[in-house]
Every structure is written in structure tokens, then in C-alpha cells.
Scaffold this motif. Structure first.
Motif, PDB file in Angstrom:
ATOM      1  N   ALA A 138       2.019   2.327  -3.553  1.00  7.84           N
ATOM      2  CA  ALA A 138       0.952   2.303  -4.544  1.00  7.84           C
ATOM      3  C   ALA A 138       1.266   3.208  -5.729  1.00  7.84           C
ATOM      4  CB  ALA A 138      -0.369   2.707  -3.903  1.00  7.84           C
TER       5      ALA A 138
ATOM      6  N   TYR B 152       1.391  -8.281   1.698  1.00  4.09           N
ATOM      7  CA  TYR B 152       1.150  -6.853   1.904  1.00  4.09           C
ATOM      8  C   TYR B 152       2.408  -6.080   2.255  1.00  4.09           C
ATOM      9  CZ  TYR B 152      -3.394  -8.973   1.998  1.00  4.09           C
ATOM     10  OH  TYR B 152      -4.489  -9.719   1.666  1.00  4.09           O
TER      11      TYR B 152
ATOM     12  N   PRO C 143      -9.116  -2.803   3.384  1.00  2.12           N
ATOM     13  CA  PRO C 143      -7.912  -1.984   3.541  1.00  2.12           C
ATOM     14  C   PRO C 143      -7.883  -1.315   4.911  1.00  2.12           C
ATOM     15  CG  PRO C 143      -8.958  -1.576   1.416  1.00  2.12           C
ATOM     16  CD  PRO C 143      -9.919  -2.399   2.222  1.00  2.12           C
TER      17      PRO C 143
ATOM     18  N   ASP D  37       5.813  -4.017   1.450  1.00  7.98           N
ATOM     19  CA  ASP D  37       6.214  -3.105   0.382  1.00  7.98           C
ATOM     20  C   ASP D  37       7.455  -3.663  -0.299  1.00  7.98           C
ATOM     21  OD1 ASP D  37       4.416  -0.674   0.530  1.00  7.98           O
ATOM     22  OD2 ASP D  37       5.010  -0.897   2.617  1.00  7.98           O
TER      23      ASP D  37
ATOM     24  N   TYR E 206       0.814  -1.207   0.000  1.00  2.00           N
ATOM     25  CA  TYR E 206       0.000   0.000   0.000  1.00  2.00           C
ATOM     26  C   TYR E 206       0.851   1.263   0.000  1.00  2.00           C
ATOM     27  CZ  TYR E 206      -4.222  -2.707   0.600  1.00  2.00           C
ATOM     28  OH  TYR E 206      -5.257  -3.584   0.391  1.00  2.00           O
ATOM     29  N   ASN E 207       2.004   1.225   0.648  1.00  4.15           N
ATOM     30  CA  ASN E 207       2.824   2.426   0.713  1.00  4.15           C
ATOM     31  C   ASN E 207       3.555   2.701  -0.587  1.00  4.15           C
ATOM     32  OD1 ASN E 207       2.270   2.869   3.545  1.00  4.15           O
ATOM     33  ND2 ASN E 207       3.539   1.083   3.922  1.00  4.15           N
TER      34      ASN E 207
ATOM     35  N   PRO F  81      -4.075  -4.715   5.772  1.00  2.00           N
ATOM     36  CA  PRO F  81      -5.468  -5.051   5.479  1.00  2.00           C
ATOM     37  C   PRO F  81      -5.973  -6.216   6.327  1.00  2.00           C
ATOM     38  CG  PRO F  81      -4.198  -4.825   3.457  1.00  2.00           C
ATOM     39  CD  PRO F  81      -3.212  -4.825   4.576  1.00  2.00           C
TER      40      PRO F  81
END
Length: 635
Positions: free
Chosen positions: A189, A221, A605, A223, A186-187, A539
Motif C-alpha cells: 500500500a 489482491y 479488508p 502484491d 495490501y502489503n 479481503p
């Protein structure tokens, strides 16, 4: 919620790199991680720099960590793992720096302190232990990894099992090599545009990787940045500066990737027209009137006649003939056996490459990255829709796939139009709880039926094979109710092969007080909210869609009336990601309480975590509310 700083820099201002042994006063004075105060150790900084020189991929690693308390001393034990077949480790050096009375003491590790060992499957580990690892100590080590593989570059993983203050990765390469980048997490993205010479990424203030409820596959999940060669520029007709340049692509499309894979000799033995595949049409007759029935028969045939050896992968290591003779094979080999059988009988099915749960690629790149896949399942079209299946789990009916393979997308390989495909297993799992409560002979009697469907049922079936009924009973009932339980029966549903039934009865003393409280739902799944923290870093992954229903039919005890009961309720999670219904009705001396919990998403999320937590707080509280019966004054 901790805000993770994301900085992307492309040939712009460079952050100050780590310099060996140059410890700042701020690092010396650092004692507590603000965003994780209980941390026993911290990564002060880490960096990786990858460059390509003379046809070799060189990555320089540099790590600096600090012990903050006694429970962080285990960072002094270091293990470096690598594939010895394609990589080498050079230039390893390490030291520990301690501070006493304002004086800096440095202990350098020697060559004799590094131990290399074989760990199997072509991997080696270099292990070493720092001395004098006490609170306040700073350990530092660096090394160079050399790889011959220009096609796939592992890149960088930013998180660690302890908090990280700064993690930096830099990729430099020859301008004649064209790489595509894959981002995971997510970081990260924001992908950014790859430049010809150099790219740099930095994440700061990263919390440690800690287990959280329903964080089933945390590697999915993290990075992570990875690279794959897309093409290269070469000189045409000579080596002079005036010679023209030509760009040559390297697996630039999904069709190209499928063609490359299916042309591999072992793959071709399953899908090609050869004597072995032709013999399958003669040697095996598929029973059934419809194509679906024939596919189901072939699937059952492979399950019953071949043994799964436990290996996964995306390329068969043995040819079809060898697997047919051995009656044993890997996941990809057994699934391709089924493809060959169906094709021999004129039925089309296709292999689908996936990144299984926990493989570290939950979101597939839209560019054909081959190393994001680790397993293979099958698909075919039935009644206009894709169905998915696999030959490694005999507990699953045809049209279902093991839970670890139930991912969002996969890569379907065909002669033409090979694409990323949505994987819809069409299995909504859940629990249907049906309770009957009556009062007689001084007892409050409960007769319960718990019907588990979809993946809940599959999991229960597997569990039943490993434990006794008594152990299974302990898992579904409270200690108090278990002590009075009778007639506990666990069995596969005879009508629906996707469901599993649990039946039991238990009783409580009924004293006949003036006011009687009855809980309509006991021993239920949501008797406690699993989410305790106010914030969430990763998440929530429920693994599959869920729909739980609860029905309790209570016969009002003789001489009593319903005095009070919970209010009816209907609530939703924002964006309709979940729904909860609760309803109470009374008719002819019987009270019926119904509740339903529906989740319309598998993954929530972190931004949706507060809504999910609040939703389940309400669900748990509501399911615990009792009915109140009052003794009649003149019965």
C-alpha cells in the motif's frame, strides 16, 4: 494474524542477493514454516532484477525452493510461460541439491531436459522436471527474459502457491527514461517515491495463496508491481555534451490516453462521422418516446441481432462495417456497435474501460496505466446519474452489467474530460424469504416463497437454464425437507424483471407433544457461518451489496400457547458495515418473526474480518433459535 514484513529500499543498503548454488546452513536445516506448519514446500528466496540496456528490457529471475514433506514434491515440475512474440528466454539453468549423511549432492539439468511447447495465442511454455525430488531437497533455477517493450514492464508478483520466506524485486533503468509505478495489494500500500536509477522492494514471510470463503478473485489482491513509461529525456540539436535536453511525455494524462485509443482506426470507425455510422440513422428506427426508452430499445436490438463471440479486450479488432455484416463480435465490438447506433440517433453514450474481476487490478492507478484494463462497458446519463450497461448477457436488463464487470471504478473515454469514474450499478441484491407455518391433520406445514433480486436473481435465472427443477430444488433445500417437498416452482417474476421466485411446500410430522419447538427459518442462506478461521489473509469479497430479509408467520396450533421465543435484537458491524435486526411479535393467535441482514460494503479488508465473523456467528445462531409452544392445561 501473520504480520507481513514490508521493506522498501531506494539506493540504500541492499539485502544480500541470491548466489547460484550457495546454500546456507540455515536453509539446509530448515524443516517447518512457522507461519504455515502444514506446508509441504517453501520458497526459500526468489528475486527478480530488471534493467534496461541498449533499448531492451532485461529481467533476471532466480528461484530457490525446498521440499519439506511428501505432499510438496510437485514443486519439482516447473513451467515457465512467456509471450514469444515480444519476449525471449535465455540462459536457463537448473539444478537440484540433496543431502545424504552430511554430503551435498548436486544434479545439474541439461539442455535436453528442457522442453519448449506452443500453447496458443502467441504464448510458449518451457517445461522441465527435477529428478530425485524428496523431502529435504532444494531446487534452484534461473533464467533471463528479454523484451523489446519499453512502454510496459510487468514487474513482479510476490505471492506463490506455497509459502515464501523472501521475495525481492529490483528495478534499474536508464536515468533518461521516466517510469510510473503501479502498486497492487495490501502489503504494498505504501507506494514510495521512484528514483532515477534504481528501486528495490522486498516482502518476507508471505503465506501461500489458499482459497478462502468469499475470495472470488484472488488475483485482485496479490502484491504486484508494474511500470509504464511516462516520458523520456532526449538531446536537442545534436549529440554533444553541451546540447540541451528536452523531456517528452508519453500518455501523461487520461485525456491523452482517450485521444490515443479513440484515434485507432478500428475505434474511429465506430465513433467517427462516416458513411457507415450515418446509415445507421436511416436503417434503424429507435422505438420509444423518451431517450431512455430509445436506449433500451437499441440495447435490446444489439442483444437480439448480434452474437457475442466470447472475446473481451479494450480495442476492437474489426471495423464497424465488418461487425455489422457478420452480426457477431467481441465484447468491445458489440458495445461499440451500440455506441454507434445511439450516436447516429443523437444519443450520447461513452465507452468505459475497466479491470474486470480477477484481472489483477482491483484498485486502479490514478496514473493512466493502459495495461490495467481488460474489458469495456458503456455508460450514459439518465435523470442526472450515470447508468451502466453491456451487450453480452441477454439475461440482464438494460441498466445492469455482468457481475464480473461490476467493479468500483472505470475510465470513461470522451472527447474531453476523460476521467476515472465511480461505477455505481445501483443494484442491491438479496433474498426475501417469506414462510407460512400452520398445523393441521397431524402435520407441521410450511409454505415458502423465496424471492431473489438483483444479482442473486440474475444468477438464479442463469442457473435455471443449466439445471432441472429437481436439481435446483436440491440446491435450496435440506435433504430432510426435500423428501416431503411438493409444488416446487421456479420462475422469473412477471412484475419485476430483476427478480426470480422460488416456491415450494413441505411438511413434518406433528405429534402434539406437551412442548413443541418450531424453527421459523429453515433452508436459509445463513444456516452456517462460512468463516471458520480466526484470522484472514485476504479481503472478504461478497461481489455485490446484499440485503436479505426473512419473514415467518406461524399460526399457533390449536390448544397451545406461545411459551418462549428469542429476544428481539439489533446489532451492527463496526463502522456501520453491516446490520442485523430480529423481531418477534404475537397477535390474534399468530406469531410473526422478522429478520434482516444488511451489508453496506462489498469488500471487507482483513482487519475487519474478526468483526464480520463475530457478526455472522450471531446471525447464524439467532436464525436457528426456535419458538416454544406449550400445550394448554385446559384448552
Amino acid at each position: 494474524m501473520i504480520l507481513v514484513a514490508f521493506i522498501i529500499s531506494i539506493n540504500l543498503i541492499k539485502a544480500q542477493g541470491l548466489k547460484w548454488g550457495k546454500i546456507s546452513q540455515e536453509e539446509i536445516d530448515y524443516k517447518t514454516v512457522d507461519f504455515e506448519p502444514d506446508a509441504g514446500a517453501v520458497v526459500l528466496a526468489e528475486q527478480g532484477v530488471t534493467s534496461i540496456i541498449s533499448g531492451k528490457v532485461l529481467t533476471d529471475y532466480h528461484f530457490r525452493k525446498k521440499v519439506l514433506s511428501e505432499n510438496g514434491k510437485d514443486i519439482g515440475d516447473v513451467v515457465i510461460s512467456y509471450n514469444s512474440g515480444s519476449r525471449k528466454i535465455n540462459g536457463l539453468k537448473a539444478h537440484i541439491i540433496t543431502f545424504e549423511g552430511g554430503k551435498e549432492n548436486v544434479i545439474e539439468l541439461k539442455k535436453k531436459d528442457f522442453f519448449e511447447t506452443e500453447v496458443g495465442d502467441g504464448f510458449k511454455e518451457i517445461r522441465f522436471t527435477f529428478p530425485n525430488v524428496n523431502p529435504g531437497a532444494i531446487i534452484e533455477y534461473t533464467y533471463k527474459e528479454v523484451s523489446d517493450n519499453l512502454t510496459f514492464i510487468n514487474g513482479w508478483t510476490f505471492q506463490n502457491d506455497i509459502p515464501t520466506l523472501r521475495s525481492t524485486y529490483e528495478f534499474q533503468r536508464d536515468q533518461n527514461l521516466d517510469y510510473r509505478v503501479s502498486f497492487q495489494g495490501y502489503n504494498l500500500a505504501v507506494s514510495g517515491q521512484m528514483q532515477k536509477k534504481e528501486s528495490k522492494w522486498e516482502l518476507t514471510n508471505l503465506p501461500s495463496m489458499k482459497p478462502e470463503p468469499y475470495m472470488n478473485n484472488f488475483r485482485d489482491y496479490l502484491d504486484v508491481i508494474k511500470f509504464q513509461l511516462a516520458g523520456y529525456t532526449t538531446v536537442v540539436g545534436g549529440n554533444s555534451y553541451e546540447s540541451p535536453l528536452e523531456y517528452k511525455s508519453f500518455i501523461a494524462t487520461w485525456d491523452q490516453l482517450a485521444k490515443e485509443l479513440l484515434s485507432i482506426d478500428t475505434y474511429d470507425s465506430y465513433v467517427g462521422n462516416n458513411s457507415v455510422t450515418r446509415s445507421l440513422a436511416k436503417d434503424l428506427v429507435l422505438e420509444g418516446e423518451s431517450t431512455y426508452e430509445k436506449m433500451k430499445f437499441a440495447h435490446k436490438y444489439v442483444l437480439e441481432n448480434f452474437e457475442f463471440d466470447g472475446d473481451e479486450g479494450i480495442i476492437p479488432s474489426r471495423r464497424l462495417k465488418d461487425v455489422l455484416e457478420a452480426k457477431r463480435g467481441s465484447q468491445v465490438e458489440l458495445n461499440m456497435v451500440l455506441v454507434a447506433i445511439l450516436k447516429a440517433h443523437g444519443i450520447t453514450s461513452s465507452p468505459v474501460l475497466i479491470s474486470s474481476k480477477g484481472n489483477g487490478s482491483s484498485v486502479l492507478s490514478t496514473y493512466p496505466f493502459i495495461n490495467q484494463f481488460d474489458a469495456l462497458i458503456l455508460t450514459a446519463v439518465h435523470d442526472g446519474d450515470f447508468i451502466f450497461f453491456d451487450t453480452t448477457d441477454d439475461d440482464l436488463p438494460f441498466g445492469s452489467i455482468p457481475l464480473k464487470y461490476a467493479v468500483e471504478k472505470g475510465f470513461i473515454m470522451r472527447d474531453q474530460n476523460s476521467i476515472l469514474l465511480d461505477i455505481n450499478t445501483q443494484v442491491r441484491s438479496g433474498r426475501a424469504s417469506m414462510n407460512q407455518i400452520s398445523f393441521e391433520d397431524g402435520k407441521e406445514k410450511h409454505d415458502n416463497l423465496l424471492r431473489l433480486s438483483g444479482y442473486d436473481g440474475f444468477i438464479a435465472m442463469k442457473r435455471m437454464k443449466k439445471v432441472t427443477d429437481e436439481e435446483l430444488q436440491k440446491e435450496v433445500m435440506s435433504e430432510e425437507n426435500k423428501n416431503t417437498a411438493t409444488n416446487f416452482i421456479a420462475s422469473k417474476n412477471q412484475v419485476n424483471e430483476n427478480t426470480f421466485d422460488l416456491k415450494w411446500s413441505f411438511s413434518k410430522e406433528f405429534e402434539g407433544d406437551d412442548i413443541v419447538y418450531v424453527n421459523p427459518f429453515e433452508d436459509e442462506k445463513w444456516d452456517e457461518n462460512p468463516f471458520k478461521n480466526d484470522t484472514r489473509l485476504f479481503p472478504v469479497d461478497f461481489n455485490y451489496l446484499m440485503s436479505d430479509t426473512y419473514t415467518s408467520i406461524i399460526k399457533i396450533p390449536d390448544g397451545y400457547e406461545l411459551d418462549d421465543y428469542p429476544e428481539n435484537q439489533a446489532i451492527k458491524i463496526v463502522d456501520n458495515l453491516g446490520t442485523f435486526y430480529y423481531q418477534v411479535s404475537e397477535l390474534d393467535g399468530t406469531v410473526t418473526v422478522s429478520a434482516k441482514v444488511i451489508f453496506n460494503a462489498i469488500i471487507f479488508p482483513p482487519a475487519y474480518y474478526p468483526y464480520l465473523k463475530s457478526f455472522l456467528d450471531n446471525v447464524v445462531s439467532k436464525l436457528k433459535e426456535p419458538l416454544v409452544f406449550k400445550k394448554l392445561a385446559n384448552p
